[in-house]
Design an enzyme around this catalytic site. Sequence first.
Site, PDB file in Angstrom:
ATOM      1  N   HIS A 190       0.837  -1.207   0.000  1.00 30.00           N
ATOM      2  CA  HIS A 190       0.000   0.000   0.000  1.00 30.00           C
ATOM      3  C   HIS A 190       0.870   1.255   0.000  1.00 30.00           C
ATOM      4  CE1 HIS A 190       0.391   0.730   4.410  1.00 30.00           C
ATOM      5  NE2 HIS A 190       0.255  -0.577   4.560  1.00 30.00           N
ATOM      6  N   ASP A 237       6.039   0.576   7.353  1.00 30.72           N
ATOM      7  CA  ASP A 237       4.634   0.262   6.999  1.00 30.72           C
ATOM      8  C   ASP A 237       4.130   1.260   5.964  1.00 30.72           C
ATOM      9  OD1 ASP A 237       2.048  -0.624   6.907  1.00 30.72           O
ATOM     10  OD2 ASP A 237       1.464   0.236   8.832  1.00 30.72           O
ATOM     11  N   ASP A 268      -0.411   4.381   1.109  1.00 28.29           N
ATOM     12  CA  ASP A 268      -0.812   5.345   2.135  1.00 28.29           C
ATOM     13  C   ASP A 268      -0.152   5.008   3.468  1.00 28.29           C
ATOM     14  OD1 ASP A 268      -2.376   2.996   2.225  1.00 28.29           O
ATOM     15  OD2 ASP A 268      -3.996   3.989   3.319  1.00 28.29           O
ATOM     16  N   GLU A 286      -5.259   1.505   2.191  1.00 29.10           N
ATOM     17  CA  GLU A 286      -5.186   0.317   3.059  1.00 29.10           C
ATOM     18  C   GLU A 286      -5.408   0.699   4.507  1.00 29.10           C
ATOM     19  OE1 GLU A 286      -3.590  -2.936   5.538  1.00 29.10           O
ATOM     20  OE2 GLU A 286      -2.913  -0.861   5.526  1.00 29.10           O
ATOM     21  N   GLU A 287      -4.965   1.900   4.881  1.00 26.69           N
ATOM     22  CA  GLU A 287      -5.038   2.307   6.288  1.00 26.69           C
ATOM     23  C   GLU A 287      -6.434   2.798   6.695  1.00 26.69           C
ATOM     24  OE1 GLU A 287      -2.861   1.448   8.266  1.00 26.69           O
ATOM     25  OE2 GLU A 287      -0.874   1.508   7.353  1.00 26.69           O
TER      26      GLU A 287
END
Length: 433
Positions: free
Chosen positions: A81, A113, A83, A147-148
């Site tokens: 991802h 991440d 974001d 994704e977040e």
Amino acid sequence: MVDEQAREEVVRFTSDLIRIDTTNRGGGDCQERPAAEYAAARLAEAGLEPTLLERTRGRTNVVARVPGTDPRADALLVHGHLDVVPAEAGDWSVHPFSGEVRDGVVWGRGAVDMKNMDAMILAVVRNWARAGVRPRRDLVIAFTADEEASAEDGSGFLADRHADLFEGCTEGISESGAFTFHDGTGRQIYPIAAGERGTGWLKLTARGRAGHGSKVNRSNAVTRLAAAVARIGAHEWPLRLTPTVRAALTELAALYGLDTALDDVEGLLEKLGPAAALVEPTVRNSANPTMLSAGYKVNVIPGEAVAYIDGRYLPGGEDEFRTTLDELTGPDVDWEFQHHEVALQAPVDAPTFARMRAAVQEFAPEGHVVPYCMSGGTDAKQFSRLGITGYGFAPLKLPAGFDYQALFHGVDERVPVDALHFGVRVLDRFLSS
Ligand SMILES: [Zn+2]
């Protein structure tokens, strides 16, 4: 083989991607497009033909296919991802969007991440283009938005609307696996994720008779809700071993020279010490009360009271989760899913798992690879709707004292340059095998 340019690029790409602020505050407040364009340009330079896809303007996803040499082989999805979660600059030692490289460490939001993995994927496929390497299986590379938050603008949208781009994919890899877990006694463990708990965010609603706060009221919504919330919070969920967690416990027990029969799991967890953290959150379902809301004046009994619960259930544990919630809430309180995501389970005896294990062990011979189940969730949940089995494999070799899991969404998120170099080598070996 990973060349010098790939080693330089993975650091520079991680840093560049961190500098592109893709903070996702939820509710649609995020712009991944500049990061997506950056990634697409790096892929295009390697001779690939990336497609940019948006459900919402600015919420951009990138998908590209690397053709394999064996047209009969199933394709592999490699996704990351774009974001990141918010970062409060005042709390940090360096600015969270500086991407600063200092003393051999890349600093910033997304360093673990998961802009690190995005950069590793880019560095590997560009290295292949220079060296004329082609993988055996087709690789589908996807960089996702959102994704977040809900994934509605990201992997959810791709799975719903662009399934054709993932044609032939049977397995996928992404974040949260193959990092060094130091157990404090000198052992280095590399957990590879082969499962995720499901998500059940619940809204509880208690109804009762509204009225004056000075009167007797046996149908008080606040009292009913509070009782249900207390029961849920105090509930001891029974131990349930899924195949992934069973395999994890068996391998850990063997590594520590303990009984592998698993007839006393609680006892085993105690003996494992810090390494128990790799399995403890996934031996049972969980439900944590997190929000409460009711009333508007101290002498008025409201007719309704609401609470929210963060529930997580194991693969195969959803029915038990539902039944237990029915019992715990009782007849006076209703519950519903506010947000609901499936649990995932991937086989640990698959050839792909063996290849991931071998790739890690080749470059970290002192390490011990074990499978594990993630307590939370990733984009793999959305891609599972396309029949894609997801593994968590974003290799990083970390020094002792580097608490990877604390850096996830944490202050001073950072990644050592050496860890990125290790990641590129392992990823290259696994993806080209
Ligand atoms: Zn992530």
